[in-house]
Design a protein around this motif. Structure first.
Motif, PDB file in Angstrom:
ATOM      1  N   ILE A 101       0.885  -0.742   0.020  1.00 30.55           N
ATOM      2  CA  ILE A 101       0.156   0.004   0.198  1.00 30.55           C
ATOM      3  C   ILE A 101       1.064   1.385  -0.002  1.00 30.55           C
ATOM      4  N   TRP A 102       1.698   1.370   0.778  1.00 34.98           N
ATOM      5  CA  TRP A 102       3.182   2.086   0.977  1.00 34.98           C
ATOM      6  C   TRP A 102       3.716   2.825  -0.246  1.00 34.98           C
ATOM      7  N   GLU A 103       3.739   1.729  -0.969  1.00 38.89           N
ATOM      8  CA  GLU A 103       4.276   1.378  -2.135  1.00 38.89           C
ATOM      9  C   GLU A 103       3.740   2.027  -3.855  1.00 38.89           C
ATOM     10  N   LEU A 104       2.167   1.804  -3.464  1.00 34.24           N
ATOM     11  CA  LEU A 104       1.335   1.720  -4.311  1.00 34.24           C
ATOM     12  C   LEU A 104       1.138   3.522  -3.807  1.00 34.24           C
ATOM     13  N   LEU A 105       1.218   4.222  -3.291  1.00 34.89           N
ATOM     14  CA  LEU A 105       1.257   5.274  -3.261  1.00 34.89           C
ATOM     15  C   LEU A 105       1.848   5.809  -3.473  1.00 34.89           C
ATOM     16  N   GLY A 106       2.997   5.897  -3.261  1.00 34.54           N
ATOM     17  CA  GLY A 106       4.230   6.117  -3.449  1.00 34.54           C
ATOM     18  C   GLY A 106       4.455   6.194  -4.609  1.00 34.54           C
ATOM     19  N   HIS A 107       4.479   4.977  -6.029  1.00 35.05           N
ATOM     20  CA  HIS A 107       4.129   5.256  -6.756  1.00 35.05           C
ATOM     21  C   HIS A 107       3.526   6.710  -7.542  1.00 35.05           C
ATOM     22  N   THR A 108       2.196   6.341  -7.060  1.00 37.79           N
ATOM     23  CA  THR A 108       1.098   7.218  -7.264  1.00 37.79           C
ATOM     24  C   THR A 108       1.973   8.815  -7.356  1.00 37.79           C
ATOM     25  N   LEU A 109       1.930   8.966  -6.351  1.00 39.69           N
ATOM     26  CA  LEU A 109       2.795  10.499  -5.996  1.00 39.69           C
ATOM     27  C   LEU A 109       4.370  10.461  -6.823  1.00 39.69           C
ATOM     28  N   CYS A 110       4.966   9.459  -7.665  1.00 41.61           N
ATOM     29  CA  CYS A 110       6.209  10.020  -8.519  1.00 41.61           C
ATOM     30  C   CYS A 110       5.399  10.598  -9.602  1.00 41.61           C
ATOM     31  N   GLU A 129      11.316   9.261  -7.882  1.00 42.57           N
ATOM     32  CA  GLU A 129      11.996   7.561  -7.434  1.00 42.57           C
ATOM     33  C   GLU A 129      11.264   7.712  -5.861  1.00 42.57           C
ATOM     34  N   PHE A 130      10.265   6.697  -5.711  1.00 42.65           N
ATOM     35  CA  PHE A 130      10.281   6.254  -4.163  1.00 42.65           C
ATOM     36  C   PHE A 130      11.403   4.954  -3.527  1.00 42.65           C
ATOM     37  N   ALA A 131      11.231   5.564  -2.494  1.00 39.49           N
ATOM     38  CA  ALA A 131      12.288   4.031  -1.514  1.00 39.49           C
ATOM     39  C   ALA A 131      11.832   4.234  -0.693  1.00 39.49           C
ATOM     40  N   TRP A 132      12.540   2.999   0.479  1.00 39.45           N
ATOM     41  CA  TRP A 132      12.455   3.005   1.612  1.00 39.45           C
ATOM     42  C   TRP A 132      13.204   3.708   2.770  1.00 39.45           C
ATOM     43  N   TYR A 133      13.352   4.817   2.829  1.00 42.33           N
ATOM     44  CA  TYR A 133      14.613   5.786   3.679  1.00 42.33           C
ATOM     45  C   TYR A 133      15.099   4.760   4.906  1.00 42.33           C
ATOM     46  N   ASP A 139      10.991   4.124   6.363  1.00 42.30           N
ATOM     47  CA  ASP A 139       9.712   5.090   6.179  1.00 42.30           C
ATOM     48  C   ASP A 139       9.809   5.148   4.499  1.00 42.30           C
ATOM     49  N   PRO A 140       8.970   5.304   3.937  1.00 45.42           N
ATOM     50  CA  PRO A 140       8.715   5.073   2.524  1.00 45.42           C
ATOM     51  C   PRO A 140       9.108   6.910   2.087  1.00 45.42           C
ATOM     52  N   GLY A 141       9.326   6.501   1.319  1.00 48.51           N
ATOM     53  CA  GLY A 141       9.809   8.549   0.871  1.00 48.51           C
ATOM     54  C   GLY A 141       9.452   8.275  -0.920  1.00 48.51           C
ATOM     55  N   VAL A 142       9.186  10.357  -1.353  1.00 43.95           N
ATOM     56  CA  VAL A 142       9.559   9.902  -2.684  1.00 43.95           C
ATOM     57  C   VAL A 142      10.109  11.267  -3.246  1.00 43.95           C
TER      58      VAL A 142
END
Length: 153
Positions: A101-110, A129-133, A139-142
Motif C-alpha cells: 500500500i505504501w509502495e502504491l501510494l509512493g509510485h502514484t505520487l511519483c 523516485e520511491f524508496a524506503w529510507y 520510512d517510505p518516501g518520494v
C-alpha cells in the motif's frame, strides 16, 4: 492534522460493492472539500524555480537552501529538499497496512509529481523516485529532481 473518521474508513475499506467509492468517502466525511484540497496539494504540489532548481514550494526555505547548496555532503540539492516521507503525511502507527500500500501510494505520487513538473516546466527533464529510507523504521518516501543537477561538481 487531519484524521480520517474511523467508521467511514472501515466502511470504505470493507465495502464489497459499488456503494462506497472515493466520492462517497469524501461525501460522508464532514471535511470533504477541505480534505480533497489538502490531498490535491500532496498529489499535485506547487513547484517553484530557484536558480534553475525546481522545488516543491512547501519544502523550500531560502535560508535552508543557502546552507544546502554550500554543504559538500549534499550531492543532489533538489532531491535533498524535495524528499517527502509518506509517514509525515499519513502517520506511522495509525494505519495497519501492507508495504504494498505504501509502495502504491509512493509510485502514484511519483507519477503525479513528474506530470506536474513537466506541465509547469516543459523545457526541463525530471526524475521521480520511491524508496524506503532508513533501515530502522523503513520510512517510505518520494523525491523529485532534474537529472542534470544530480551532482554539484
Amino acid at each position: 492534522m487531519i484524521n480520517f473518521n474511523p467508521q467511514i474508513l472501515k466502511l470504505f475499506r470493507d465495502s464489497k460493492d459499488d456503494l462506497v467509492d472515493t466520492t462517497d468517502y469524501l461525501h460522508f466525511d464532514d471535511r470533504g472539500p477541505e480534505l480533497a484540497l489538502i490531498y490535491s496539494k500532496l498529489f499535485w504540489p506547487d513547484l517553484i524555480e530557484v536558480d534553475g532548481f525546481v522545488f516543491i514550494s512547501e519544502k523550500y526555505e531560502r535560508r535552508n537552501y543557502e546552507l544546502i547548496i554550500t554543504d559538500a555532503r549534499v550531492n543532489n540539492v533538489e532531491s535533498y529538499v524535495n524528499t517527502f516521507y509518506l509517514f509525515d503525511a499519513v502517520g506511522t502507527g495509525e494505519y495497519d497496512c501492507e508495504d504494498e500500500i505504501w509502495e502504491l501510494l509512493g509510485h502514484t505520487l511519483c507519477e503525479t509529481w513528474k506530470q506536474r513538473a513537466q506541465c509547469l516546466f516543459p523545457q526541463k527533464s525530471f526524475v521521480t523516485e520511491f524508496a524506503w529510507y532508513s533501515d530502522d523504521i523503513g520510512d517510505p518516501g518520494v523525491t523529485l529532481y532534474q537529472p542534470k543537477f544530480v551532482s554539484k561538481e
